[in-house]
Design a protein around this motif. Structure first.
Motif, PDB file in Angstrom:
ATOM      1  N   UNK A 101       0.634  -1.372  -0.217  1.00  0.00           N
ATOM      2  CA  UNK A 101       0.080  -0.103   0.102  1.00  0.00           C
ATOM      3  C   UNK A 101       1.021   1.304   0.099  1.00  0.00           C
ATOM      4  N   UNK A 102       0.486   2.351  -0.937  1.00  0.00           N
ATOM      5  CA  UNK A 102       1.528   3.362  -1.434  1.00  0.00           C
ATOM      6  C   UNK A 102       1.530   4.176   0.083  1.00  0.00           C
ATOM      7  N   UNK A 103       2.435   4.864   0.642  1.00  0.00           N
ATOM      8  CA  UNK A 103       3.575   5.215   2.069  1.00  0.00           C
ATOM      9  C   UNK A 103       4.071   6.434   2.060  1.00  0.00           C
ATOM     10  N   UNK A 104       3.615   6.796   0.535  1.00  0.00           N
ATOM     11  CA  UNK A 104       4.192   8.645   0.464  1.00  0.00           C
ATOM     12  C   UNK A 104       3.247   9.368   0.721  1.00  0.00           C
ATOM     13  N   UNK A 105       3.754  11.117   1.958  1.00  0.00           N
ATOM     14  CA  UNK A 105       3.220  11.921   2.275  1.00  0.00           C
ATOM     15  C   UNK A 105       2.857  12.309   0.997  1.00  0.00           C
ATOM     16  N   UNK A 106       1.813  12.394   0.578  1.00  0.00           N
ATOM     17  CA  UNK A 106       0.471  13.082  -0.780  1.00  0.00           C
ATOM     18  C   UNK A 106       0.496  14.525  -0.763  1.00  0.00           C
ATOM     19  N   UNK A 107       0.458  14.786   0.245  1.00  0.00           N
ATOM     20  CA  UNK A 107       0.479  16.492   0.346  1.00  0.00           C
ATOM     21  C   UNK A 107       1.691  17.849   0.251  1.00  0.00           C
ATOM     22  N   UNK A 108       2.806  16.672  -0.303  1.00  0.00           N
ATOM     23  CA  UNK A 108       4.476  16.919   0.005  1.00  0.00           C
ATOM     24  C   UNK A 108       4.940  16.557  -1.519  1.00  0.00           C
ATOM     25  N   UNK A 109       6.191  18.202  -2.044  1.00  0.00           N
ATOM     26  CA  UNK A 109       6.087  17.266  -3.234  1.00  0.00           C
ATOM     27  C   UNK A 109       7.762  15.897  -2.830  1.00  0.00           C
ATOM     28  N   UNK A 110       7.562  15.247  -4.652  1.00  0.00           N
ATOM     29  CA  UNK A 110       8.360  14.314  -4.772  1.00  0.00           C
ATOM     30  C   UNK A 110       9.464  13.948  -3.911  1.00  0.00           C
ATOM     31  N   UNK A 111      10.736  15.233  -4.386  1.00  0.00           N
ATOM     32  CA  UNK A 111      11.280  15.636  -3.758  1.00  0.00           C
ATOM     33  C   UNK A 111      11.285  15.830  -1.702  1.00  0.00           C
ATOM     34  N   UNK A 112      10.814  16.569  -1.610  1.00  0.00           N
ATOM     35  CA  UNK A 112      10.130  16.904  -0.492  1.00  0.00           C
ATOM     36  C   UNK A 112      10.432  15.482  -0.084  1.00  0.00           C
ATOM     37  N   UNK A 113       9.711  14.758  -0.308  1.00  0.00           N
ATOM     38  CA  UNK A 113       9.506  13.512   0.331  1.00  0.00           C
ATOM     39  C   UNK A 113      10.590  12.349   0.407  1.00  0.00           C
ATOM     40  N   UNK A 115      13.783  14.487   0.608  1.00  0.00           N
ATOM     41  CA  UNK A 115      14.596  14.826   1.466  1.00  0.00           C
ATOM     42  C   UNK A 115      14.340  14.179   3.148  1.00  0.00           C
ATOM     43  N   UNK A 116      12.400  14.330   3.660  1.00  0.00           N
ATOM     44  CA  UNK A 116      12.379  13.722   4.599  1.00  0.00           C
ATOM     45  C   UNK A 116      13.126  12.353   5.428  1.00  0.00           C
ATOM     46  N   UNK A 139      19.975  17.884  -0.719  1.00  0.00           N
ATOM     47  CA  UNK A 139      19.353  17.871  -2.413  1.00  0.00           C
ATOM     48  C   UNK A 139      20.463  17.974  -2.763  1.00  0.00           C
ATOM     49  N   UNK A 140      21.569  17.453  -3.048  1.00  0.00           N
ATOM     50  CA  UNK A 140      22.223  16.769  -3.956  1.00  0.00           C
ATOM     51  C   UNK A 140      21.765  15.019  -3.477  1.00  0.00           C
ATOM     52  N   UNK A 141      21.751  14.683  -2.581  1.00  0.00           N
ATOM     53  CA  UNK A 141      21.654  13.338  -2.474  1.00  0.00           C
ATOM     54  C   UNK A 141      20.378  13.111  -2.736  1.00  0.00           C
ATOM     55  N   UNK A 142      19.657  13.569  -2.767  1.00  0.00           N
ATOM     56  CA  UNK A 142      17.660  13.694  -3.469  1.00  0.00           C
ATOM     57  C   UNK A 142      17.848  13.296  -4.106  1.00  0.00           C
ATOM     58  N   UNK A 143      18.187  14.416  -5.077  1.00  0.00           N
ATOM     59  CA  UNK A 143      18.707  14.401  -6.472  1.00  0.00           C
ATOM     60  C   UNK A 143      19.165  13.586  -7.295  1.00  0.00           C
ATOM     61  N   UNK A 144      20.109  13.417  -6.818  1.00  0.00           N
ATOM     62  CA  UNK A 144      20.819  11.693  -7.384  1.00  0.00           C
ATOM     63  C   UNK A 144      20.033  10.304  -7.111  1.00  0.00           C
ATOM     64  N   UNK A 145      19.318  10.645  -5.979  1.00  0.00           N
ATOM     65  CA  UNK A 145      18.138   9.376  -5.877  1.00  0.00           C
ATOM     66  C   UNK A 145      17.050   9.637  -6.676  1.00  0.00           C
ATOM     67  N   UNK A 152      13.612  12.770 -11.977  1.00  0.00           N
ATOM     68  CA  UNK A 152      14.084  14.097 -11.822  1.00  0.00           C
ATOM     69  C   UNK A 152      13.490  14.612 -11.970  1.00  0.00           C
ATOM     70  N   UNK A 153      12.489  14.865 -13.235  1.00  0.00           N
ATOM     71  CA  UNK A 153      11.920  15.504 -13.605  1.00  0.00           C
ATOM     72  C   UNK A 153      10.438  15.714 -12.877  1.00  0.00           C
ATOM     73  N   UNK A 154      10.306  15.015 -12.400  1.00  0.00           N
ATOM     74  CA  UNK A 154       8.760  15.417 -11.577  1.00  0.00           C
ATOM     75  C   UNK A 154       9.415  15.691  -9.995  1.00  0.00           C
ATOM     76  N   UNK A 155      10.829  15.825 -10.012  1.00  0.00           N
ATOM     77  CA  UNK A 155      10.775  16.826  -8.143  1.00  0.00           C
ATOM     78  C   UNK A 155      10.161  17.360  -7.718  1.00  0.00           C
TER      79      UNK A 155
END
Length: 264
Positions: A101-113, A115-116, A139-145, A152-155
């Motif tokens: 079952x999906x376990x992301x934070x829906x109201x946060x951006x992809x990158x913020x998920x 980063x957290x 941030x650089x590590x988040x972008x790499x992942x 990356x284009x959906x961050x």
């Protein structure tokens, strides 16, 4: 088939055991969900766990990752017993997982998920009034992942706006933030069409480079495509384990799960 595919590799040293279950039992009020399961996952392999509904696959995953405590038996990660540890302690020892079952934070951006998730092992989560911007050093590590999992284009998109397949990609990215040596994936292609399945197959191959991957998967085409070895459960017990081509011909497996698909 390429020439490289046709030539058998030179035998190397035997692989060490990354994850192991020994006589693993889990009882729920008189119902035995896993019955003395023995399981060995070799370091660096992609290992699939399959079986019909109710076979005990999810229970086994929860036992391996510390979300359930076994009634008896042991779980070892690179030789260290982990079944007495809390899930977060198991993560810090090198095992991470995704959920069906999906376990992301829906109201946060992809990158913020991401980063957290990257900030979770640091002191920052305990500083309740710290703004999210404090995590920007990661941030650089988040972008790499995100680049690695194809997002990356959906961050900047909200996680709620992602497709089902993209959420799966994000969940795998979140799992990678802990730099696991062993990654458990629970039904990574569930509910996807052929295009999404192809993306996930490519992604699993990518994230498996340099680590061990264990997946529960119903789609036998995905299993055949990805798995170095498979283990088959029925009624909470292991009925077969080995390479796909060998296991698919086992009469017990044909009867329990694969049926005519095993002859395809």
């Amino acid at each position: 088939m390429t020439v490289a595919d046709a030539v058998s590799p030179t035998p190397g040293p035997p692989l060490s055991t990354a994850l192991e279950a020994r006589r693993l039992v889990k009882d729920f009020r008189g119902f035995r969900a896993t019955n003395e399961v023995d399981l060995q996952i070799r370091e660096g392999e992609i290992h699939a766990i399959i079986g019909p509904n109710g076979a005990g696959k999810t229970t086994l995953f929860n036992l391996l990752s510390g979300f359930l405590r076994p009634t008896s038996g042991e779980v070892l990660l690179f030789g260290e017993r982990i079944d007495t540890l809390a899930p977060h302690a198991i993560v810090r020892r090198g095992l991470s997982r995704s959920f069906q079952i999906s376990s992301v934070f829906p109201t946060m951006t992809v990158r913020e998920n991401v980063l957290v998730a990257l900030g979770s092992p640091t002191p920052l989560p305990g500083q309740f009034w710290t703004p999210l911007s404090r995590l920007e050093a990661l941030g650089p590590r988040a972008d790499e992942i995100l680049d690695r999992v194809g997002l990356g284009a959906a961050h900047a998109r909200l996680a709620a706006d992602l497709s089902h397949g993209e959420k799966r990609q994000l969940e795998i990215g979140i799992s990678l933030t802990q730099e696991p040596r062993v990654l458990l994936l629970d039904e990574p292609t569930s509910g996807m069409g052929s295009e999404g399945i192809a993306r996930v197959i490519a992604l699993v191959r990518e994230v498996a480079r340099g680590r061990t991957v264990v997946l529960v998967e119903h789609n036998m085409s995905v299993v055949a495509e990805l798995a170095d070895r498979i283990t088959v459960l029925q009624y909470g017990q292991v009925i077969a384990s080995g390479r796909y081509d060998d296991v698919r011909r086992d009469p017990r497996v044909i009867e329990a799960y694969l049926g005519e698909e095993a002859h395809a």
